[in-house]
Design a protein around this motif. Structure first.
Motif, PDB file in Angstrom:
ATOM      1  N   ARG A  66     -53.447  11.654   2.565  1.00 29.25           N
ATOM      2  CA  ARG A  66     -53.658  10.582   3.547  1.00 29.25           C
ATOM      3  C   ARG A  66     -54.162   9.306   2.875  1.00 29.25           C
ATOM      4  O   ARG A  66     -53.823   8.193   3.288  1.00 29.25           O
ATOM      5  CB  ARG A  66     -54.649  11.041   4.631  1.00 29.25           C
ATOM      6  CG  ARG A  66     -54.718  10.096   5.829  1.00 29.25           C
ATOM      7  CD  ARG A  66     -55.387  10.764   7.019  1.00 29.25           C
ATOM      8  NE  ARG A  66     -56.804  10.963   6.818  1.00 29.25           N
ATOM      9  CZ  ARG A  66     -57.756  10.146   7.285  1.00 29.25           C
ATOM     10  NH1 ARG A  66     -57.413   9.069   7.974  1.00 29.25           N
ATOM     11  NH2 ARG A  66     -59.022  10.408   7.082  1.00 29.25           N
ATOM     12  N   ARG A  69     -51.278   7.441   1.689  1.00 22.20           N
ATOM     13  CA  ARG A  69     -50.459   6.939   2.796  1.00 22.20           C
ATOM     14  C   ARG A  69     -51.101   5.740   3.481  1.00 22.20           C
ATOM     15  O   ARG A  69     -50.421   4.785   3.854  1.00 22.20           O
ATOM     16  CB  ARG A  69     -50.230   8.062   3.811  1.00 22.20           C
ATOM     17  CG  ARG A  69     -49.247   7.692   4.915  1.00 22.20           C
ATOM     18  CD  ARG A  69     -48.929   8.859   5.831  1.00 22.20           C
ATOM     19  NE  ARG A  69     -50.055   9.247   6.670  1.00 22.20           N
ATOM     20  CZ  ARG A  69     -50.716  10.395   6.562  1.00 22.20           C
ATOM     21  NH1 ARG A  69     -50.373  11.279   5.639  1.00 22.20           N
ATOM     22  NH2 ARG A  69     -51.716  10.672   7.369  1.00 22.20           N
ATOM     23  N   GLU A  70     -52.427   5.770   3.633  1.00 23.28           N
ATOM     24  CA  GLU A  70     -53.108   4.744   4.421  1.00 23.28           C
ATOM     25  C   GLU A  70     -53.931   3.764   3.596  1.00 23.28           C
ATOM     26  O   GLU A  70     -54.267   2.683   4.077  1.00 23.28           O
ATOM     27  CB  GLU A  70     -54.019   5.423   5.448  1.00 23.28           C
ATOM     28  CG  GLU A  70     -53.270   6.309   6.443  1.00 23.28           C
ATOM     29  CD  GLU A  70     -54.186   6.973   7.442  1.00 23.28           C
ATOM     30  OE1 GLU A  70     -55.396   6.603   7.485  1.00 23.28           O
ATOM     31  OE2 GLU A  70     -53.727   7.851   8.186  1.00 23.28           O
ATOM     32  N   ASP A 110     -61.340  13.860   5.010  1.00 27.21           N
ATOM     33  CA  ASP A 110     -60.293  14.598   4.293  1.00 27.21           C
ATOM     34  C   ASP A 110     -60.880  15.791   3.536  1.00 27.21           C
ATOM     35  O   ASP A 110     -60.288  16.884   3.527  1.00 27.21           O
ATOM     36  CB  ASP A 110     -59.571  13.668   3.315  1.00 27.21           C
ATOM     37  CG  ASP A 110     -58.791  12.567   4.028  1.00 27.21           C
ATOM     38  OD1 ASP A 110     -58.534  12.700   5.238  1.00 27.21           O
ATOM     39  OD2 ASP A 110     -58.464  11.560   3.365  1.00 27.21           O
TER      40      ASP A 110
END
Length: 392
Positions: A66, A69-70, A110
């Motif tokens: 993540r 991705r972000e 996470d």
């Protein structure tokens, strides 16, 4: 009631969670003990400028999907002074390196999710946590949970419970040396769901005081103002904050500023702090339990990660080969990098803030150094190398 594990970890912030995940992937059993609730930890607002080494370590822990991705990749920062902005081009100065903007809360989430998926135990809302017998071969972690006294027998205790935690406090004062400087100001921070004023961070030196324009995402911004350490968030209504921020920005940046209602507002004191050593028998400190840096250099979370890098290597080597070398050298290796980051954070703080005791001479020295800095490739390279992160 008792449990047994190989490594007992105190604290479920990023340091404790990252250490736990790296050890889990190496087949080493851990139990994390945390005095707060999971929701409380995820509600804490913290910075999120990640060095490449920190990102690589999160990847090694299997928790980077993540983030990649972000997260926002930044290859520079702006320094603003005397009404103008000057870009420090990290990529050009360091052979392509940069930093990733990804909130510490998201890193924590996470890592928590990964620990839950691994069915690795975390005990939240533990009271009266206390490490004992760590100066011998059989340390024990005591705590109270749901009204019952409990204990964890273990091989090692990792103290990852922050500046105010019990780990460092459990060490006899005659065995630890503390180095500290408290700064005569704090940072008033405001978080708002508004687009950032700039694509990258803007560090501002202004005669009214320091300011920082930062972000958590493309739609959420974090702004800071230097204030007196005794001030309270309620002393600063939103409109007062935004008006003062505009005063400290150059005209072009101020004109682009989008304002909005604060989601969170807080005042953080600034201090430099190091405790030496970081190992006491079978108790090993990591992160804010051993050191604090002023946030100006964006090193707090990154230093915790580098401690975990050295500590996880030492523990994994111990369990795989029986070697004590990594454990014996852990404190010295970690502290060598800690002190370099302390120096950089102290320098950035000294360069950008208004100090009440330096007067007009100090102000002129700051402006002269800033003017030299933005005109010298060598000086900009030194800043860039430290900001993107020195090698482990």
């Amino acid at each position: 009631m008792g449990k047994r594990t190989q490594v007992a970890i105190i604290g479920s912030g990023p340091a404790g969670l990252l250490l736990g995940q790296l050890l889990h992937r190496a087949g080493i059993d851990t139990i994390i003990v945390e005095r707060r609730s999971r929701d409380y930890i995820l509600g804490r607002i913290r910075a999120g400028v990640l060095e490449q080494g920190t990102v690589a370590l999160i990847d090694e822990a299997g928790c980077g999907e993540r983030l990649h991705r972000e997260g926002l990749i930044h290859t520079g920062i702006d320094l603003a002074f005397a009404g103008e902005r000057h870009r420090i081009d990290f990529a050009n100065l360091t052979g392509g390196k940069g930093v990733t903007i990804y909130g510490q809360t998201e890193v924590t989430r996470d890592l928590m999710d990964a620990r839950l998926a691994a069915d690795a135990p975390t005990i939240y809302e533990a009271e009266r946590v206390w490490p004992a017998d760590f100066d011998c071969s059989k340390p024990v972690l005591h705590y109270l949970h749901e009204g019952t006294e409990r204990r964890i027998a273990c091989d090692f205790i990792a103290g990852c419970d922050g500046f105010h935690g019990v780990s460092r406090a459990s060490v006899s004062e005659d065995k630890i040396t503390v180095f500290e400087r408290a700064y005569p100001f704090g940072w008033l921070g405001l978080l708002a769901d508004v687009p950032p004023v700039s694509d990258e961070l803007v560090y501002v030196n202004h005669e009214r005081g320091f300011a920082l324009c930062s972000m958590r995402s493309r739609t959420r911004s974090r702004y800071y103002l230097q204030c007196h350490a005794s001030e309270r968030p309620e002393d600063w209504p939103d409109e007062t904050f935004w008006a003062e921020l505009r005063r400290r920005l150059d005209e072009a940046t101020a004109a682009r500023l989008t304002t909005g209602a604060a989601i969170e507002k807080s005042v953080a004191p600034l201090r430099s702090f190091v405790a030496e050593p970081m190992r006491f028998g079978r108790l090993l400190l990591a992160g804010d339990a051993a050191h604090i840096v002023p946030p100006t250099g964006a090193k707090g979370l990154n230093l915790a990660a580098s401690d975990v890098h050295y500590l996880s290597q030492a523990l994994i080597d111990h369990y795989r080969t029986g070697s004590e070398k990594g454990l014996e050298t852990y404190s010295a290796r970690a502290l060598a990098r800690v002190w370099k980051a302390e120096r950089f954070s102290w320098w950035m703080t000294s360069l950008l803030h208004r100090f009440p005791d330096t007067g007009p001479f100090g102000r002129r020295m700051q402006l002269a150094e800033l003017d030299y800095l933005v005109g010298s490739r060598a000086a900009m390279t030194a800043l860039a190398e430290n900001y993107v992160g020195l090698p482990y």
